[in-house]
Design a protein around this motif. Structure first.
Motif, PDB file in Angstrom:
ATOM      1  N   THR A 110      -9.238 -20.605  24.017  1.00 19.07           N
ATOM      2  CA  THR A 110      -9.194 -19.559  25.097  1.00 19.07           C
ATOM      3  C   THR A 110      -7.896 -19.560  25.928  1.00 19.07           C
ATOM      4  O   THR A 110      -7.314 -18.690  26.033  1.00 19.07           O
ATOM      5  CB  THR A 110     -10.408 -19.472  25.877  1.00 19.07           C
ATOM      6  OG1 THR A 110     -11.811 -19.771  24.991  1.00 19.07           O
ATOM      7  CG2 THR A 110     -10.710 -18.344  26.592  1.00 19.07           C
TER       8      THR A 110
ATOM      9  N   ASP B 180      -6.793 -17.579  19.534  1.00 18.09           N
ATOM     10  CA  ASP B 180      -7.661 -17.056  20.093  1.00 18.09           C
ATOM     11  C   ASP B 180      -6.739 -16.188  21.096  1.00 18.09           C
ATOM     12  O   ASP B 180      -6.467 -16.581  22.355  1.00 18.09           O
ATOM     13  CB  ASP B 180      -8.881 -17.641  20.738  1.00 18.09           C
ATOM     14  CG  ASP B 180      -9.699 -16.859  21.723  1.00 18.09           C
ATOM     15  OD1 ASP B 180      -9.565 -15.538  21.611  1.00 18.09           O
ATOM     16  OD2 ASP B 180     -10.699 -17.145  21.845  1.00 18.09           O
TER      17      ASP B 180
ATOM     18  N   ARG C 136      -6.743 -13.645  25.550  1.00 25.96           N
ATOM     19  CA  ARG C 136      -6.610 -13.671  26.982  1.00 25.96           C
ATOM     20  C   ARG C 136      -5.120 -13.179  27.215  1.00 25.96           C
ATOM     21  O   ARG C 136      -4.396 -13.478  28.238  1.00 25.96           O
ATOM     22  CB  ARG C 136      -6.853 -14.991  27.805  1.00 25.96           C
ATOM     23  CG  ARG C 136      -8.354 -15.071  28.142  1.00 25.96           C
ATOM     24  CD  ARG C 136      -8.634 -16.275  28.757  1.00 25.96           C
ATOM     25  NE  ARG C 136     -10.236 -16.229  28.875  1.00 25.96           N
ATOM     26  CZ  ARG C 136     -10.891 -15.775  29.728  1.00 25.96           C
ATOM     27  NH1 ARG C 136     -10.313 -15.368  30.816  1.00 25.96           N
ATOM     28  NH2 ARG C 136     -12.142 -16.062  29.742  1.00 25.96           N
TER      29      ARG C 136
ATOM     30  N   SER D 182     -12.714 -22.882  21.060  1.00 21.39           N
ATOM     31  CA  SER D 182     -11.893 -21.751  21.096  1.00 21.39           C
ATOM     32  C   SER D 182     -10.865 -22.184  21.989  1.00 21.39           C
ATOM     33  O   SER D 182     -10.996 -22.665  23.175  1.00 21.39           O
ATOM     34  CB  SER D 182     -12.900 -20.545  21.627  1.00 21.39           C
ATOM     35  OG  SER D 182     -11.971 -19.541  21.151  1.00 21.39           O
TER      36      SER D 182
END
Ligand SMILES: Nc1ncnc2c1ncn2[C@@H]1O[C@H](COP(=O)(O)OP(=O)(O)OP(=O)(O)O)[C@@H](O)[C@H]1O
Ligand SMILES: [Mg+2]
Length: 170
Positions: free
Chosen positions: A71, A93, A96, A69
């Motif tokens: 992230t 993704d 965040r 991922s």
């Protein structure tokens, strides 16, 4: 403005994925149904299986390495092959992301073109600036497995789901 109904039926598909093998099979089916330019939004809570589905899709499309991922990087590009032609698949993704502006500042909009396939986890985080999807995927935890719903939102998305040949693992 008067509402004008599309001349084609928007394709819609719903099933249960009993286990991770079911998610892998769905990812593989999606890999075979990809069309260049496709934008897929993946909706679902943490751990719903968005990355698991993307990983299965990329591996089935011929990517041999790991799929993690993205992230912290927010986006990870892959090159696979579709009907013998190279195809760029960008996996996002956005969980965040602090603000939609971050999406623009990073130049992510440039990835959304007629050649690339873009798969977006947490599209809600960039909602005002994110290009609209051709297919909306909803994953939900259901017992020990996952429910999955795929909704086409464009002619191209309908073409993709029309091609989806998924045999559920009963
Ligand atoms: N059909 C399934 N049945 C049961 N478990 C599954 C199924 N598909 C995937 N899983 C499991 O669910 C978890 C999904 O994790 P994954 O990282 O894909 O979630 P995610 O939706 O990407 O979460 P995040 O929002 O944190 O990125 C993994 O542990 C995976 O093994
Ligand atoms: Mg994920």
């Amino acid at each position: 403005m008067r509402y004008k109904a599309p001349f084609y039926e928007m394709q819609h598909f719903k099933t249960h994925l009993h286990d991770e093998a079911g998610t892998a099979a769905m990812g593989a089916a999606l890999a075979r149904a990809l069309v260049p330019g496709l934008v897929i939004y993946l909706h679902g809570e943490l751990g719903a299986g968005k990355t698991a589905l993307t990983r299965a899709l990329l591996h089935a499309a011929g990517h041999a390495g790991a799929v993690k991922s993205p992230t912290y990087t927010l986006a990870e590009p892959y090159t696979v092959s579709l009907a013998g032609q190279p195809l760029h698949v960008i996996h996002f993704d956005l969980y965040r992301m602090a603000s939609p502006e971050e999406f623009l500042d990073a130049g992510f909009r440039d990835h959304f073109n007629e050649q690339n396939v873009c798969i977006v986890e947490w599209p809600e985080k960039a909602a005002p600036v994110l290009p609209s999807p051709d297919v909306d995927v909803f994953l939900t935890v259901a017992g020990a497995g996952r429910d999955i719903e795929l909704q086409a939102l464009s002619e191209q998305g309908t073409r993709c789901l029309d091609r989806l040949n998924f045999a559920p693992n009963l």
